[in-house]
Design an enzyme around this catalytic site. Structure first.
Site, short mmCIF file in Angstrom:
data_model
loop_
_atom_site.label_atom_id
_atom_site.label_comp_id
_atom_site.label_asym_id
_atom_site.label_seq_id
_atom_site.Cartn_x
_atom_site.Cartn_y
_atom_site.Cartn_z
CE LYS A 42 27.42 33.71 58.99
NZ LYS A 42 28.27 34.73 59.51
NE ARG B 235 27.21 44.95 57.25
CZ ARG B 235 28.41 45.16 57.52
NH1 ARG B 235 29.37 46.08 57.17
NH2 ARG B 235 28.66 44.27 58.76
N1 BES Z 1 24.55 36.77 60.94
C1 BES Z 1 26.07 37.40 60.81
C2 BES Z 1 26.33 37.82 62.32
C3 BES Z 1 26.61 37.07 63.50
C4 BES Z 1 27.39 36.64 63.79
C5 BES Z 1 25.08 36.80 64.21
C6 BES Z 1 27.57 35.82 65.04
C7 BES Z 1 25.09 35.86 65.11
C8 BES Z 1 26.35 35.35 65.75
C9 BES Z 1 26.25 38.30 59.69
O1 BES Z 1 25.33 38.55 58.45
C10 BES Z 1 27.51 38.36 59.45
O2 BES Z 1 27.95 37.42 59.01
N2 BES Z 1 28.40 39.47 59.79
C11 BES Z 1 29.88 39.41 59.55
C12 BES Z 1 30.01 40.67 58.79
C13 BES Z 1 31.48 40.93 58.40
C14 BES Z 1 31.79 39.93 57.00
C15 BES Z 1 31.48 42.30 57.85
C16 BES Z 1 30.51 39.20 60.84
O3 BES Z 1 30.14 39.88 61.81
O4 BES Z 1 31.42 38.48 60.89
ZN ZN Z 2 26.22 37.17 57.14
#
Ligand code: BES
Ligand code: ZN
Ligand code: ZN
Length: 488
Positions: A266, A340
């Protein structure tokens, strides 16, 4: 009011404002025109009045409830009041509903008010070394006297105590940093809660996860210094354990204690709040605890697959293919879509070993759900109208909203993998929350009453209660409301 109560809060809705202020003017000797000018009963408006002579209480706080005081509005007004005044309030306080027309639903009003006061005492300075602000109303011998004609006030008091104490603990879990809140910490929390309130807890360590075949959880854990935990909780009401006709509800919560994104790392702005990526787990832990405290007539199973998602030479890499508890293979296109993966094992394990009547998972799963709904509601996915409607109703009532989104099969093609049974990310910047839900659906094995709640936008909030986003205990009240609605 001739006891030791030294400060009394008087909630006033706009509908009752005139009559109320007339009465307040009479007992305080303040001109009614002055009160009417200075207090409009807007939601959260506060007017402190200081009294001399008789009666014995010295302060009256008029507290506005706005036009239509619903549970969340009342709760929020009291939480706001307590948050702002907690360092000034004496330990014996009162709430008087007597000046206001007793609302149509006095039990709801009293519960919301008491719950708000409790949450308003929350101290977010978990790791602060400077002096904590004094708050007399949390003293051992503090009291809240409720002046109301409603007869079962003390019952509501006990109920709120049970719920709010858990909510406060859940807020600590979510606000707590990942150095402290590890998978092991969550497991110990569950064990301790089960011991205190009488539900069974089984925890799989890493070796047991391997034996059982929780391959997707183990894959996410590959890059971690810390071992994973798979937490299983089971509650049955005392005396009714043998009842075959209790409804069986399975809850699964995403327990990622920190989400760096893994090798699909991230950016640094979005990372700090990823300590709250166990928000789904916290809701499940909270709901289990409250259900046991209140001895709900329901059979409840909670599962929390937990680990952090870190970067390391051993971490899974984009393009890797992993297995899962269900036996299905997954091509990991993006290691940041880790929630997931652990939920896939949680859901499949729940379905295979417990076959619950209803299965609900909660997860801070996608940024996409936040882009769709903002901070106002969790995104809900379900094929089951009855379940979706019951969750919508429960959430609306307590102010922990969910909003239904589609689960059409036409979205499924976006997750097609050539090399494995499925891929964990569509590689497209569209419909992210929906494709995540479609991914999970595969691991529910066609369960007829499954709902997925993507709570990424609601588990922490900007609010007047902290300068940074902080925990809301979202999910505890929602799940309690839902469970109570089905075991009536
Ligand atoms: N934990 C994150 C989702 C999240 C985003 C929670 C913002 C709280 C605030 C999750 O594991 C994630 O990183 N999701 C990605 C998925 C993508 C890579 C398919 C996302 O939402 O960008
Ligand atoms: Zn994630
Ligand atoms: Zn995550």
């Amino acid at each position: 009011m001739q006891d030791e109560t030294q400060a009394v809060i008087v909630p006033i809705s706009q509908e009752n404002r005139e009559a109320c202020l007339t009465e307040i003017a009479r007992i305080t000797n303040i001109e009614v025109e002055v009160l009417q000018n200075d207090f409009k009963a807007n939601a959260k408006e506060i007017l402190p009045l200081y009294l001399t002579g008789e009666p014995t209480f010295k302060r009256l706080y008029l507290l506005g409830l706005g036009e239509k005081p619903t549970f969340p509005i009342i709760l929020n007004a009291f939480q706001s009041f307590t948050h702002r005044y907690k360092s000034k309030l004496p330990k014996n306080i009162g709430i008087s509903f007597k000046y206001n027309n007793e609302s149509e639903d006095p039990a709801m009003t009293i519960e919301a008010a008491l719950n708000g006061i409790k949450l308003g005492t929350y101290n977010i300075g978990l790791y602060r070394t400077d002096e904590k602000k004094e708050c007399a109303i949390t003293d051992e011998d503090a009291s809240i006297t409720v002046y109301s004609d409603y007869e079962e006030v003390s019952k509501i008091g006990d109920r709120v105590e049970a719920i709010a104490d858990t909510q406060l603990e859940i807020m600590d879990l979510v606000n707590g940093d990942s150095n402290n809140i590890s998978a092991e910490y969550l497991a110990n929390w569950a064990v301790e809660s089960g011991r205190k309130y009488g539900f069974e807890v089984t925890v799989f360590d890493k070796a047991q996860c391997q034996t059982v075949g929780l391959h997707a959880l183990l894959a996410v854990n590959q890059g971690s210094e810390l071992p994973p935990r798979f937490i299983i909780m089971e509650y049955k009401p005392k005396g009714l354990e043998g009842e075959g006709n209790l409804k069986k509800v399975g809850l699964v919560g995403k327990g990622i204690t920190y989400d760096t994104g893994g090798l699909s790392i991230k950016n640094s702005q979005s990372m700090p709040y990823m300590k709250s990526d166990m928000g789904g787990a916290s809701a499940v832990l909270g709901a289990m605890e409250v259900a046991a405290k209140l001895q709900l007539p329901i059979h409840l199973i909670g599962i929390v697959p937990s680990t952090d998602n870190c970067v390391d030479a051993k971490a899974i890499k984009p393009g890797d293919v992993i297995s899962s508890y269900s036996g299905k293979t997954i091509e990991v296109m993006d290691t940041d879509a880790e929630g997931r993966l652990v939920l896939a094992d949680g859901l499949a394990y729940m379905q295979e070993n417990y076959s619950p009547d209803v299965m609900i998972d909660l997860a801070t799963l996608t940024g996409s759900s936040v882009r769709a709904l903002g901070y106002e509601a969790g995104a809900m996915f379900s094929h089951n109208d009855e379940l979706a409607n019951a969750l919508t109703k429960a959430g609306e009532k307590v102010g922990e909203r969910v909003w239904r989104m589609p689960l059409w099969d036409s979205y499924k093609k976006m997750l097609k993998s050539d090399i494995a049974d499925i891929k964990n990310f569509s590689e497209k910047p569209i419909a992210g929350a929906i494709t995540a839900a479609k991914f999970l659906e595969i691991f529910t094995n066609g369960h007829a009453a499954w709902a997925h709640l993507d709570i990424a936008g609601v588990i922490i909030q900007h609010s007047e209660f902290s300068s940074q986003r902080s925990a809301t205990a979202y999910g505890v009240r929602l799940l309690l409301g839902y469970l109570e609605s089905v075991c009536k």
